[in-house]
Structure formats: C-alpha cells, structure tokens
Scaffold this motif. Structure first.
Motif, PDB file in Angstrom:
ATOM      1  N   UNK A 114      63.661   4.145  36.016  1.00 24.54           N
ATOM      2  CA  UNK A 114      64.900   4.636  35.989  1.00 24.54           C
ATOM      3  C   UNK A 114      65.409   5.045  37.035  1.00 24.54           C
ATOM      4  N   UNK A 115      64.688   5.749  38.194  1.00 20.74           N
ATOM      5  CA  UNK A 115      65.238   5.999  39.504  1.00 20.74           C
ATOM      6  C   UNK A 115      65.376   4.912  40.435  1.00 20.74           C
TER       7      UNK A 115
ATOM      8  N   UNK B  83      69.222   8.168  42.972  1.00 21.14           N
ATOM      9  CA  UNK B  83      69.371   9.633  42.716  1.00 21.14           C
ATOM     10  C   UNK B  83      70.646   9.635  42.477  1.00 21.14           C
ATOM     11  N   UNK B  84      71.052  10.142  41.038  1.00 15.71           N
ATOM     12  CA  UNK B  84      72.235  10.320  40.474  1.00 15.71           C
ATOM     13  C   UNK B  84      72.838  11.313  41.128  1.00 15.71           C
ATOM     14  N   UNK B  85      72.202  12.323  41.782  1.00 18.26           N
ATOM     15  CA  UNK B  85      73.109  13.562  42.307  1.00 18.26           C
ATOM     16  C   UNK B  85      73.709  13.067  43.843  1.00 18.26           C
TER      17      UNK B  85
END
Length: 339
Positions: A83-84, A89-91
């Motif tokens: 997923x990563x 990095x979704x942030x």
C-alpha cells in the motif's frame, strides 16, 4: 515446565509488530535452531514418563501458535508495504499535476484573435451544422450557381437544405442579421469539405474569417489591415494582392506575403519565388449587404479569410496536416513550451 510453555504461548498470542525486522527476531527467538521451542524439545527426554504426553502437546501448541503468528504478521507487513508503494506517504504534499500542451491549432487561433482584438475586432461564433441560406444563398451563391462547385459540400441526407458549413462566412451572415454597422468581427471555427485526405488536405479544417462594415470603408483600409496582420503574425511586412474571384466579394484578391529565400526550406515552400499565399479577401459584395438588411448605398465593407491549419503547418514546420487531428501525444508534447 508446562506452566512455562503456557506463559510463552500467551506471549506469542499477544505479540504484535508491523516491522519485518522485529517479526524475524521474534521468529528466531521461538523457532530458530537455538530457539525456545528447540530447547523444550531437547528437555523432552528429561520429562517424567507420565508427563510426556501433556508436555509434548504443550510444545506442539507453542510451535503451532508461533508459526501462525509469524505468518499472519508477515502477511500484514507485506500488505502495508504494498500500500505504501502504491500511494506513497499519504502525509506528504501531493505531486504536481503534469502540465498538458495546447494544440497548435489553438495556439495559432489564439494568436490571430489577439492580433485582431488590438484593432477592435471581436469574436463571433455560429453553428457547424448550417442551412443553405446562411452558407450559400445569402453570400451571393443562389441555387445552381456554378461557384457552389468550388466547395464540395457534405449535405445532410434527410434534408438537402441542411449541410456541414463549408466556411465560417455563414457566421458573418448571422452576425450581420443580428447587428447593425459598424461591424468589426472575426469568426474562427471548424469547416467541412468533401475532399480526399492527404498530407496537404483534409475533409475538415479550421478557418478564421474577418469582416469590417462601416461608412466609407475602402480597399485601402483592407490592405492596411492585412499588412498590420502579416507584420504581427509573421514578422513580414511585404505583401501583394493578386486579382481573384469570390462570389461574396467584389473586387476580390488573393494575399501573398514575401517570405524570402534565405533557406532551402524557403525555396521549397515558395517554389523558388519567395512569395507565399496566405488568404483571400475583397470588398463585400453589395448583394450580400442587401441580403443581410444592410443598405449598400450607406455602408461598405471588406472581408478576408485564411486557413488556421495552413498557418500552423507553416509556423511550426509540420509536414503533414493529418498530424493535427490524430491526437498523438508525442506530437502534442512538443508544444508545451509555447503555452
């Protein structure tokens, strides 16, 4: 000893981690060659016979629990890594959206509009599916007029009075019907003609036509307007007007710009003459003014028209007109620098 095994089983069941390194350390601690489970198996020979059964079952329970925990944690860790890898990095701030490129037709059209807007021309638009009156009859081309053959037309089969417009002069007719002089407008748009598709021609292309109507408009006004345009568009100020024929203008002329003979490409484009034809023009025929309810005794005007596709081919060195409509992104990417 069995109580100790049960404590280890409880420790295994409570263990949790998302780190592959921690999970591997946990596996080695319990299942490695020198791990806890092997140590218990080594102690099996020292266990009293009446306790061997319970001791063996406890060791197997610890082994099964450890293996199941390691498998579950590894699958969860791999899923998190995948997923990563997909989303990153979704942030973090999102990546910039890549810029597209304007089509060369749009670039040229916008440039022409900009040039004429400086001298007071507005932009008018009209339907691509047109009727006979606006496309032909109002422009001094009555039914059976031989000049209609100059434009191979796509007619709508169910209604012979409806057709795909062959020029944007139809927009000028509509504009004259709805507006009173003074009129100063340009009409860019797509037009259709039943022509064979090749590197030099297509069954649809783009035109921009201009119209100026007011009191005391002369051919000199037309020439000065065209001279201004060629200077701004091409950086070429030398033009010539050759007598020609168009049903809706009288007198009519073809406009050539002196391109020069500085390079081999110039020789090829101008066939060794240095002159390049870019548009047609003329004074609006009085019959056209009458058809649009404008008094030719009071008003006069001029009109001109040019192919946007042809100018795009010229300015960008494109050798095949078909490239303009194939939507090849490799071709369009070249125009990012000219947004």
């Amino acid at each position: 000893m069995i109580d100790k095994i049960k404590e280890y089983i409880a420790e295994v069941e409570s263990f949790s981690s998302k780190s592959k390194e921690e999970i591997e350390t946990f596996r080695i601690k319990f299942s490695g060659k020198k791990g806890i489970i092997n140590d218990f198996f080594a102690e099996f020979k020292n266990v009293a016979n009446d306790q061997k059964k319970d001791f063996g079952q406890a060791i197997n329970a610890l082994k099964i629990a450890t293996e199941a925990k390691v498998v579950a944690l590894k699958e969860k860790a791999e899923a998190n890594e995948e997923e990563k890898g997909v989303y990153g990095d979704l942030t973090r701030p999102a990546a910039a959206i890549p810029l597209g490129a304007r089509h060369p037709i749009s670039l040229v059209k916008n440039r022409i509009i900009e040039i004429f807007s400086r001298i007071g021309f507005n932009v008018s638009e009209g339907p691509e599916i047109e009727d006979d009156w606006h496309n032909f009859s109002a422009l001094n081309l009555p039914e059976y007029h031989p000049a209609r053959d100059m434009q191979d037309t796509f007619f709508i089969q169910t209604d012979p009075d409806i057709l795909l417009r062959t020029h944007t002069s139809s927009v000028q007719v509509r504009y004259m019907e709805e507006n009173k002089p003074p009129i100063r407008t340009i009409s860019p748009g797509r037009v259709y003609r039943n022509e064979a598709i090749s590197a030099r021609s297509h069954c649809f292309f783009h035109q921009v036509e201009g119209l100026y109507i007011d009191k005391d408009v002369s051919f000199a006004d037309l020439k000065q307007t065209l001279q201004y345009f060629t200077t701004e568009m091409f950086g070429k100020s030398k033009i010539r007007l050759r007598p020609s024929y168009f049903p809706f203008t009288e007198p009519s002329a073809e406009v050539d710009v002196y391109w020069g003979l500085e390079t081999e490409t110039d020789y090829k484009m101008t066939k060794g003459t240095g002159w390049l034809e870019i548009m047609g023009c003329g004074m609006v025929d009085p019959n056209v003014l009458k058809n649009c309810n404008i008094d030719p005794e009071e008003y006069s005007g001029f009109a001109f028209g040019m192919g946007i596709d042809r100018i795009a081919l010229l300015l960008y060195g494109i050798t095949d007109i078909r490239m303009l409509s194939e939507n090849d992104t490799r071709f369009l990417e070249q125009f990012k620098a000219t947004l």
